[in-house]
Structure formats: structure tokens, C-alpha cells
Design a protein around this motif. Sequence first.
Motif, PDB file in Angstrom:
ATOM      1  N   SER A 199      34.058   7.342 -14.444  1.00 58.73           N
ATOM      2  CA  SER A 199      32.761   6.699 -14.677  1.00 58.73           C
ATOM      3  C   SER A 199      31.806   6.945 -13.520  1.00 58.73           C
ATOM      4  O   SER A 199      30.610   7.194 -13.717  1.00 58.73           O
ATOM      5  CB  SER A 199      32.961   5.202 -14.895  1.00 58.73           C
ATOM      6  OG  SER A 199      33.715   4.951 -16.045  1.00 58.73           O
TER       7      SER A 199
ATOM      8  N   SER B  89      25.212  11.919 -15.735  1.00 62.77           N
ATOM      9  CA  SER B  89      24.303  11.850 -16.884  1.00 62.77           C
ATOM     10  C   SER B  89      25.077  12.065 -18.165  1.00 62.77           C
ATOM     11  O   SER B  89      25.781  13.081 -18.319  1.00 62.77           O
ATOM     12  CB  SER B  89      23.198  12.913 -16.748  1.00 62.77           C
ATOM     13  OG  SER B  89      22.447  13.011 -17.942  1.00 62.77           O
ATOM     14  N   LEU B  90      24.957  11.129 -19.085  1.00 62.71           N
ATOM     15  CA  LEU B  90      25.599  11.291 -20.385  1.00 62.71           C
ATOM     16  C   LEU B  90      24.926  12.394 -21.193  1.00 62.71           C
ATOM     17  O   LEU B  90      25.600  13.148 -21.910  1.00 62.71           O
ATOM     18  CB  LEU B  90      25.561   9.960 -21.151  1.00 62.71           C
ATOM     19  CG  LEU B  90      26.212   9.951 -22.533  1.00 62.71           C
ATOM     20  CD1 LEU B  90      27.680  10.353 -22.429  1.00 62.71           C
ATOM     21  CD2 LEU B  90      26.092   8.579 -23.184  1.00 62.71           C
TER      22      LEU B  90
ATOM     23  N   TYR C 242      32.828   4.108 -21.582  1.00 64.75           N
ATOM     24  CA  TYR C 242      31.536   3.860 -22.219  1.00 64.75           C
ATOM     25  C   TYR C 242      30.414   4.084 -21.215  1.00 64.75           C
ATOM     26  O   TYR C 242      30.589   3.913 -20.008  1.00 64.75           O
ATOM     27  CB  TYR C 242      31.456   2.430 -22.757  1.00 64.75           C
ATOM     28  CG  TYR C 242      32.496   2.109 -23.796  1.00 64.75           C
ATOM     29  CD1 TYR C 242      32.312   2.460 -25.138  1.00 64.75           C
ATOM     30  CD2 TYR C 242      33.682   1.465 -23.442  1.00 64.75           C
ATOM     31  CE1 TYR C 242      33.272   2.173 -26.087  1.00 64.75           C
ATOM     32  CE2 TYR C 242      34.649   1.186 -24.388  1.00 64.75           C
ATOM     33  CZ  TYR C 242      34.442   1.537 -25.718  1.00 64.75           C
ATOM     34  OH  TYR C 242      35.382   1.251 -26.654  1.00 64.75           O
ATOM     35  N   ARG C 243      29.287   4.500 -21.714  1.00 60.97           N
ATOM     36  CA  ARG C 243      28.070   4.607 -20.917  1.00 60.97           C
ATOM     37  C   ARG C 243      26.884   4.315 -21.842  1.00 60.97           C
ATOM     38  O   ARG C 243      26.734   4.941 -22.894  1.00 60.97           O
ATOM     39  CB  ARG C 243      27.950   6.014 -20.310  1.00 60.97           C
ATOM     40  CG  ARG C 243      26.642   6.272 -19.531  1.00 60.97           C
ATOM     41  CD  ARG C 243      26.540   5.396 -18.279  1.00 60.97           C
ATOM     42  NE  ARG C 243      27.592   5.641 -17.326  1.00 60.97           N
ATOM     43  CZ  ARG C 243      27.535   6.585 -16.367  1.00 60.97           C
ATOM     44  NH1 ARG C 243      26.455   7.337 -16.266  1.00 60.97           N
ATOM     45  NH2 ARG C 243      28.536   6.727 -15.531  1.00 60.97           N
ATOM     46  N   ASP C 244      26.086   3.317 -21.449  1.00 58.96           N
ATOM     47  CA  ASP C 244      24.911   2.931 -22.245  1.00 58.96           C
ATOM     48  C   ASP C 244      25.297   2.560 -23.673  1.00 58.96           C
ATOM     49  O   ASP C 244      24.658   3.004 -24.657  1.00 58.96           O
ATOM     50  CB  ASP C 244      23.869   4.056 -22.260  1.00 58.96           C
ATOM     51  CG  ASP C 244      23.392   4.414 -20.850  1.00 58.96           C
ATOM     52  OD1 ASP C 244      23.379   3.502 -20.005  1.00 58.96           O
ATOM     53  OD2 ASP C 244      23.082   5.594 -20.610  1.00 58.96           O
TER      54      ASP C 244
ATOM     55  N   VAL D  22      32.017   7.460 -24.329  1.00 58.85           N
ATOM     56  CA  VAL D  22      32.067   8.736 -23.614  1.00 58.85           C
ATOM     57  C   VAL D  22      33.360   9.474 -23.950  1.00 58.85           C
ATOM     58  O   VAL D  22      33.364  10.691 -24.133  1.00 58.85           O
ATOM     59  CB  VAL D  22      31.979   8.489 -22.094  1.00 58.85           C
ATOM     60  CG1 VAL D  22      32.116   9.804 -21.333  1.00 58.85           C
ATOM     61  CG2 VAL D  22      30.674   7.801 -21.752  1.00 58.85           C
TER      62      VAL D  22
END
Length: 559
Positions: A73, A78-79, A193-195, A199
Motif C-alpha cells: 500500500s 498512483s492507482l 484497497y485504494r480510494d 487494488v
Amino acid sequence: MRSIQTKFIALILSCVLLSSLVIGGAGVRIAHTVVDRDSAQIMNLLCSEKAGELDGLFSRIEQSVKTLALYASEQLDSLDRLKNDADYREAYTARLTDVAVNAADNTEGALAVYVRFNPTFAPPTSGLFWSRTTRNGSFQKLVPTDFSTYSPSDDEHVGWYYIPVNNGCATWMEPYYNQNIDVQMVSYVIPLYRDNETVGVVGMDIDFGVIEEVVNNIRVYDSGYAFLVDARGLVMCHREIPMGTPMGSADESLIPVVAELENGTTGSGLFTYGWKGTEKELSFRTLRNTMRLAVTAPLAEIDASRNGLVRHILTALLLISVLFVALTVLFTRRLVRPLKELNVAAQKIAQGDYSVTIRNQTRDEVGTLAESFQKTVDSLQKYISYINGLAYRDPLTGVKNKTAYLEAERQMEERMRTGQPEFAVVVMDINGLKTVNDTCGHDFGDILIIDACKLICRTFKRSPVYRIGGDEFVVILENGDLEHYAELLEEFERGMAGCYSARPGEALSIARGIAVYDSQTDLVFANVFKRADDAMYQNKAAMKARPAQSAAPGEPAAR
């Protein structure tokens, strides 16, 4: 007409026999009570100890995967770039590889480690997958599973990805058989997870044989053993029942056992059941991966010591009765007073009162019996005090030890099941103990532990303090200390600032976390302890982040 002496002798003999029966009956009753209680404690303590050993193994595995997940993480800048930039995705995967392989190398029983990206935006074989090709082989890079080949509902092949993602949390997968290396495996997977977008996942495959070895090495009494089942009653490890078999289908007599195991409760008593014509008793604990570790032994073996003790008591009773009859004929009047006192003493012992003092002793066999009885009671009282001191007291600090803590945990769980107690748990951990041990020696480390314990006991003087590890203490707050826990924590912080560690010039540093019991969310005592432990680690991290400052006093309790 019978003489007065004959009547008197008959009366005394009746009293003697009655007293002997009372003493013998009290001894038999005590044997039943004490041995049954000790048997339950032996089974439960063994089960708790081995459950703690397995939970420790699971915890180390979880920590390795959590560390890798946290690193993944942190390294994700950047996703959007992960989705759309193939070069960035490849570089990001390369950064994770060394950490992942190192984590797996240092995790007991690890057979594979992987980081896989969401197939909805990344290529179906993106990510990393390193695995051993043999049990003791080195990790090698392998081509990750192609998501496009399988349906998301195909749990057999891609359930390791979709099940944790659908659960939305870290998940222990069910054991499965790896035909490639002939190993039974179990996986621990954490979704990333991201935002609010998935992920991918981070996971490790663990050799289930490591867990089986711990379970199969557990021995209790002569033929007792341990076994492992999951929350649904499926056998995970058993010396007679194949893995994956529903326990209730193996034998109808096990259906009540399955129901008991599915409840997931713990207690001080033993559960009685039958298996292949043998009556058995069982103790079990719920592990952190929801499996149940059970310890079982035949009732005949558990009761063997009790039955032997009863035989000895009855034999002694017979011999004593014969002796009393002979002495009564010769010394009727001299026997009256000491026999009555022996009778009273036997009744006190039967009620659990060992503070017995026999004063009227004659200079004959009855006096010898009374003296032996007194010595036995005195020795028993000293032995019980000695055993209790060894079992429940920490030898270094003098506070209660982990065994006492486990008993307090059991009692609190019983209160939680029968009512709604009000309590809080404070977990404390001494900072820098390893550094003091390494630089100054373990004697100074012991001084640091003692000084920290004194501060804790001085602050929480009305609450029980337990030392459950080398540098870890637990305090259970109730009543007034619970109501004023914020003031006590402030007092603790002030006291810590005024104390110095084993190294000159350095203030004593203790991380602490507190959690207040919430009946709506805390199903077992371990839930409260876990939140307090997490709060303590957060406090430890905050103290490391600002070394010149102490943690803010009066921080709210974890709820």
C-alpha cells in the motif's frame, strides 16, 4: 444384663466407627472433588497452552502478510498509473518482489507468496507469484494464475482471490491439497484497497503439516490426543477420521460434540461424549482462524488417579477402624475426647477448611493418629499454598502471572455470558527492554521490568496486575478504577516521566492501550484484549514518532 462397661464400649465403638466413616467419606468426597477439578484444569490448561501455541503461529503468519500488505500500500503511488501504465506496473511489482520473498523465507511453513492485481483493470496474469516446488526447496518465480481462464465463481481455482475480496477483510482460506508438491496447504489472504476500489490481494500459502505436527504431538494421560475441526464441524486433523469428513457423519455419537464445537465457547468444565463404545471427556478452544482445537481422553484414564486415591482411602479407613476397635476395648474413656475432635476436624476438611488444630492428644495410638492427621493437614495446607504460589505468581515482579491471567479471563468470560459486567482492559508494554538487555545486560533488564511493574501497581493499586510476557503487563479495571481510568492514565504518564530506566538519563517508557468492554460488539474477552493491544501498539508507534514527548494523557479508550 449387659454391663455398663459393655454398653459404654459399644457406644464408643459406634462413635469410633461413625467417626471413621465420616473421615473416610470426607476423604472420598474430597478425592472426587479435588481430582475431578484438577483433571478439568489439566485438560483446559493443556488445551489453552496448545491453542496459544497455534494462535502464535497464526499470528506470526498474519503479521508477515500484514507487513507485506502495508508495504504494498505504501509503495503504490498512483492507482491510475497501476491501471494504465504497464511500465509502472512492472516496476511496482519488482519493488514488491524482494520484500515478498524475504517475508515468505522468514515465515514458518510458508510455501508460496503472491501479490495479484484486480483483473478488471490489470492483465489477467499481472502481479507476482513465488513458490517452493518442494517442501524444503527455495522460492522460485512462477507464472501467476491466468484469471481469464476461470470464472469468478470457481472457488477451487480462484477462490483465494474472490473470497477475501467479497468478504472485504483478511481471510483464512480452507485447507486444500496441492498435487504438484504433495502438500496440504492453508492460505491467509488480505485484500488491498485504494480510494474505495479493489487494488488486488496479498497472500501466503502455508504448509498445513506445520499445524498438524503441533496437533499430533499433543498427548494427555495415556491415550488422550488432540484434533482439529473447522467452524462447521469438518475434520481438519484427526488420528482416525480423514480430513474434510463431517465429524457427525463419522459416528452418530459425535453429533453432540459437533454441536458443542460449533458454539465456539470455552469453559472450565469438560464435555462428556461416547466414541466407539468408550466414554470420553473433551476440552476445546476456538483458534484465531475460527478452527477449534480439541483435547480428549478416555474417562477411565481421567478418573484413574481418583479411583486409586479412593482405594487407598478405603484401605486406610479399614486399617484405622480395626486399630480403633482394639484400642477402644483397652482405653475406652481416653478415646472419647480425641475421637470427637477428629470427627469435627474431618467435617471441617470436608467443607474445605484446612485450618485444623487438634489439641487433645493422648500418649497412645489414638494420639499418634491425631498427630499424623494434624501433620497431614498442615502439610496439605502448606502444599496447597506452595502450589498456588507457583501457579499464579510471577517470580520476578511478585504480581500475578499468565496462568492467573488465563483464569481471570475464563472467569470474566463466564460473567460476560451470564450478565453484562463493566470492565476495561489496559495492555502495557515496556519500550526499549531489548536494548537494555543487549547493552546493559539482563540484570538491568530485570530492574527495568521491576521498576515498570512498581509504577503500574502504584497507579492501579485497586486493580489486579498481570505479567503475561517478558515486557507485557495487563490490568483489568472495574468499579472505581474503571470510572476514573482517564485520571489514572494521566497519573501513570506523570509517574512515568519521573522514573528513570535502567540506563542513566533515560526516562522510563511504557506504551499502553485501553479498551472498555462493549456488550454489543465484544462476544468474548479476547475481543476486548485485542482492541486494547491494538491501542497499545498505536501508542507505541506514536511514542516512537515523537521520542521527546510522552503519549498524550487521557486518551480515550478503544471501544
